[in-house]
Design a protein around this motif. Structure first.
Motif: not given
Ligand code: ADP
Ligand code: ASP
Ligand code: MG
Length: 406
Positions: A37-43, A82-86, A88-93, A131-132
């Protein structure tokens, strides 16, 4: 197979290349057979930019709307990852705070997480997705978007790690661990392999912004293991864990500096029972937390009352204090935000005498005047002029021998 919560700070997702780098790290963890599970900050810079926009339009922008505004920063980075992972074929949401059911109270701009209803997180993980979660944001009982205060994504990550019982909560940032002082201020600062929750809690509350205070409180309460490390290297970082797991306690573990402090002096208040309560009650009602307090000996039944608050609360503190001064017939209100608070922290201070006096001597040798002092069992803080901030950190750090191996 383990479950990792990985939090990526603003610098770590600061550009598309860096987002690709984060995706590669997540992919690697997955390839090793773990769930993420990734948790992200703003850029990086985005939260400040958004706050600036709101403040340009109003001196006191509505806090509810500021939360709607600034939470958009994390929405962008979560979607980009999520777009980057998808791709690369890695299911992400990606999930926003409300979708991940990060429930908070209604204290806009500094909400506290009350509960993480983790069904949706578990469901997505169960479907084999990464999950992001957009950090820093949640939702109150009435359905309003809330944010958790600056640096709040750390707290989102730890709260999620506690809720899903993650094996570890990795905090990826732009330095490779927790240091004995801010490595960007003190060149001789040293990375520590391990630090106790208690020490980290003091360091965080005294200005070491590498972890938000609330994240350390939660980690301590729910025994979440935190690993602070760099997203730019594979080096082992710092483990923040229970006291008995850490190395023998050192007298001083770290030096910090809090630049976001301000001094308020209420002149010539009456020295009689109830006056101090009469000042601090209305401040508390306005959600202003007061830190250091000094009251001098009265002359002719009047005295000066000085206290410090966070610069974020200064406008409110000023309004309250000025209204009180008029009501109580006391003297003028003086505001000084050209001050900082330097602190030394260490579990060993409990059992060692003379640590505070050594601190005062080290500052005196550099001609630094101390305006106020507070102590607890494991810390001593001094309020000093802002221009001495960096000098004081370096002098205390080296004066207590922190740069050397122990
Ligand atoms: P992120 O955007 O990843 O959340 P932050 O800027 O919030 O990163 O926190 C990391 C920064 O914390 C570092 O760049 C460093 O300047 C600062 N910092 C302050 N004190 C310390 C310390 N004792 N150890 C490590 N970093 C510290
Ligand atoms: N983006 C928010 C901030 O800059 C939250 C965070 O980065 O943790 O404070
Ligand atoms: Mg941070």
């Amino acid at each position: 197979m383990a479950l990792f919560v990985q939090k990526y700070g603003g610098t770590s997702v600061g550009s598309l290349d860096r987002i690709r780098n984060v995706a590669a790290r997540i992919a690697k963890t997955r390839a090793e057979g773990h769930d993420v599970i990734a948790v992200v900050s703003a850029m990086s810079g985005e939260t400040d930019r958004l706050l600036g926009l709101g403040r340009e339009l109003s001196e006191r922008p509505a806090e509810r709307e500021m939360d709607v505004l600034v939470s958009s920063g994390e929405q962008v980075s979560a979607a980009l990852l999520a777009i980057t992972l998808e791709a690369q074929g890695i299911p992400a949401q990606s999930l926003m705070g409300h979708q991940a059911r990060i429930m908070t109270d209604s204290a806009h701009t500094k909400a506290r997480i009350t509960r993480v209803a983790d069904e949706r997180l578990r469901e997505a993980i169960g479907e084999g997705r990464v999950v992001i979660v957009a950090g820093f944001q949640g939702i109150d009982a009435a359905g309003n978007i809330t944010t958790l205060g600056r640096g709040g994504s750390d707290t989102s990550a730890v709260a999620i790690a506690a809720a899903v019982r993650a094996d570890v909560c990795e905090i990826y940032t732009d330095v490779d661990g927790v240091y004995t002082a801010d490595p960007n201020v003190c060149p001789s600062a040293r990375k520590v392999a391990q630090i106790s929750y208690e020490e980290m809690l003091e360091l965080a509350s005294l200005g070491a912004k590498v972890l938000q205070i609330r994240s350390v409180e939660l980690a301590m309460k729910y025994a979440v293991k935190i690993h602070v490390r760099s997203s730019f290297s594979d080096a082992e970082g710092t483990m923040v864990t229970g006291e008995d797991e850490s190395l023998e306690s050192v007298v001083v573990a770290g030096v910090t500096c809090d630049k976001k402090t301000a001094k308020v002096t209420l002149r010539m208040v009456k020295d009689e029972p109830g006056v101090v309560a009469g000042v601090f009650e209305p401040l508390a009602e306005q959600n202003v937390s007061v830190d250091m307090i000094i009251q001098n000996v009265a002359i002719d039944g009047r005295t000066d009352l000085t206290f410090t608050v966070s610069q974020d609360d200064l406008a409110r503190a000023k309004d309250v204090t000025e209204a009180l001064a008029a009501k109580m017939g006391s003297g003028e209100v003086l505001i000084d935000d050209d001050v900082v608070k330097v602190s030394i922290v260490g579990l060993g201070m409990r059992s060692h005498a003379g640590v505070a006096s050594k601190m005062f001597r080290l500052l005196a040798k550099e001609g630094v005047n101390i305006q106020a002092i507070t102590t607890s069992e494991i810390k001593t803080s001094c309020l000093i002029g802002a221009k001495y901030a960096e000098l004081a950190v370096r002098v205390l750090h080296d004066g207590f021998g922190l740069g050397q191996e122990i």
